[in-house]
Design an enzyme around this catalytic site. Structure first.
Site, short mmCIF file in Angstrom:
data_model
loop_
_atom_site.label_atom_id
_atom_site.label_comp_id
_atom_site.label_asym_id
_atom_site.label_seq_id
_atom_site.Cartn_x
_atom_site.Cartn_y
_atom_site.Cartn_z
N THR A 60 10.21 -0.94 -6.74
CA THR A 60 9.02 -0.73 -5.79
C THR A 60 8.78 -2.06 -5.12
O THR A 60 8.85 -2.93 -5.70
CB THR A 60 7.82 -0.28 -6.75
OG1 THR A 60 7.77 0.57 -7.60
CG2 THR A 60 6.28 -0.28 -5.91
N ARG A 69 -8.41 -2.18 -5.44
CA ARG A 69 -8.69 -1.02 -5.96
C ARG A 69 -10.38 -0.74 -6.31
O ARG A 69 -10.63 -0.91 -7.49
CB ARG A 69 -7.71 -0.64 -7.40
CG ARG A 69 -6.24 -0.59 -6.54
CD ARG A 69 -5.31 -0.07 -7.54
NE ARG A 69 -3.97 -0.18 -6.77
CZ ARG A 69 -2.90 0.19 -7.58
NH1 ARG A 69 -3.02 0.93 -8.74
NH2 ARG A 69 -1.80 0.19 -6.95
N LYS A 105 11.94 1.92 -3.23
CA LYS A 105 10.68 2.95 -3.13
C LYS A 105 9.40 2.23 -2.52
O LYS A 105 8.84 1.06 -2.92
CB LYS A 105 10.16 3.18 -4.70
CG LYS A 105 8.96 4.08 -4.84
CD LYS A 105 8.69 4.38 -6.24
CE LYS A 105 7.30 5.21 -6.36
NZ LYS A 105 6.07 4.49 -5.98
N SER A 152 7.09 6.34 0.16
CA SER A 152 6.02 6.42 -0.82
C SER A 152 4.93 5.38 -0.42
O SER A 152 5.48 4.47 0.21
CB SER A 152 6.38 5.79 -2.18
OG SER A 152 5.20 5.66 -3.05
N HIS A 196 2.57 4.47 -2.38
CA HIS A 196 1.84 4.29 -3.65
C HIS A 196 0.60 4.75 -4.18
O HIS A 196 -0.63 4.28 -4.48
CB HIS A 196 1.51 2.60 -3.74
CG HIS A 196 1.85 2.02 -4.85
ND1 HIS A 196 3.10 1.42 -5.48
CD2 HIS A 196 0.84 1.78 -6.11
CE1 HIS A 196 2.85 1.01 -6.72
NE2 HIS A 196 1.62 1.06 -7.05
N ASP A 214 7.77 10.84 -2.05
CA ASP A 214 7.03 10.79 -3.36
C ASP A 214 5.43 10.66 -2.74
O ASP A 214 5.01 10.21 -1.82
CB ASP A 214 7.11 9.28 -3.82
CG ASP A 214 6.13 8.99 -5.05
OD1 ASP A 214 6.29 9.76 -6.00
OD2 ASP A 214 5.57 8.01 -4.81
N GLY A 215 4.52 11.26 -3.43
CA GLY A 215 3.17 11.53 -3.37
C GLY A 215 2.72 12.91 -2.53
O GLY A 215 3.31 13.07 -1.67
N ARG A 262 2.04 18.73 -4.75
CA ARG A 262 1.27 19.72 -5.60
C ARG A 262 1.66 20.97 -5.75
O ARG A 262 1.54 21.93 -6.78
CB ARG A 262 -0.14 19.71 -5.07
CG ARG A 262 -0.83 18.35 -5.14
CD ARG A 262 -1.10 17.74 -6.48
NE ARG A 262 -1.50 16.35 -6.31
CZ ARG A 262 -1.08 15.25 -6.16
NH1 ARG A 262 0.38 15.19 -6.12
NH2 ARG A 262 -1.80 13.87 -6.08
N GLY A 272 4.28 13.27 -9.48
CA GLY A 272 3.69 12.60 -10.67
C GLY A 272 2.61 13.06 -11.12
O GLY A 272 2.54 13.50 -12.25
#
Length: 221
Positions: free
Chosen positions: A10, A19, A85, A107, A109, A140-141, A144, A163
């Site tokens: 990563t 965050r 990544k 990605s 994150h 990635d991300g 659904r 994920g």
């Protein structure tokens, strides 16, 4: 060996983003859970700071001098292929190839690192175009539904990483839940392929999707 096929490095977290949800929620592990690499951290200190426990942990564990040269160093201590990544631009794709990455994972994150960062599906085609098939590009991300997998393949991905659907299903019903959600994604992908006239993955092409840039180009005609 524990059966690992590759190392995913990563590269978009040399500094953890702010965050605010973690801070607002006073993020901490439940007292009955133990995460081994958190044991050296006193998560109680988050009560005395304006940061989250996770941010405090990362600040103490991550070397901010991480650079592309470290990808080269990592290659000297392992025979496993190294996937980089956190790539979202053509420029970084060129650097990843230059420094010997075996693959790229597009990605951001989970969009938790930087506000207003583009969705990975919006960055995928730029990265895949620059890679020119010299190494596999994964997404990635935001995956659904099976339709999301189809779109990623059409825009040049070799595959996708999943994920949250897996984590959610694991929490609800353990291994059986994970098997069910993966089967759901496969069924949705197969249905999407059938309705798009594709009898194999090889038949999924760029012509099967329309992006915002396509619409802009058409409006200028």
């Amino acid at each position: 060996m524990a059966g690992f096929k590759a190392i995913a490095l990563t590269v978009d977290t040399p500094i953890l983003g702010r965050r605010e949800a973690d801070i607002k929620n006073r993020f901490a592990l439940p007292p009955h859970l133990v995460l081994k690499n958190f044991q050296a951290l006193d998560l109680g200190t988050m009560d005395k700071t304006n940061d989250s426990g996770l941010a405090s942990y990362v600040a103490g564990q991550v070397d901010r001098t991480l650079s592309w040269k470290d990808v080269k160093w990592l290659q000297t201590i392992t025979s496993l292929p190294i996937l980089v990544k956190g790539i979202v631009t053509a420029e970084d794709t060129r650097l990843a190839i230059e420094y010997g990455a075996a693959g790229i994972i597009v990605s951001n994150h989970g969009a938790r690192q930087l506000d207003y960062v583009p969705a990975t599906i919006s960055c995928l085609e730029e990265v895949a175009r620059e890679a020119k098939g010299r190494l596999p590009v994964f997404l990635d991300g935001g995956v659904r539904r099976g339709t999301d997998v189809f779109k990623a393949l059409a825009l040049g991905a070799s595959g996708v990483f999943i994920g949250r659907p897996v984590l959610f299903s694991l929490a609800v019903d353990g291994e059986a839940g994970v098997r069910k959600v993966l089967q759901m994604l496969r069924d949705e992908l197969e249905l999407t392929m059938a309705l798009s006239g594709c009898t194999s993955l090889r038949e999924i092409t760029r012509a099967h999707v329309i992006t915002d840039s396509d619409r802009i180009g058409r409006s200028r005609l």
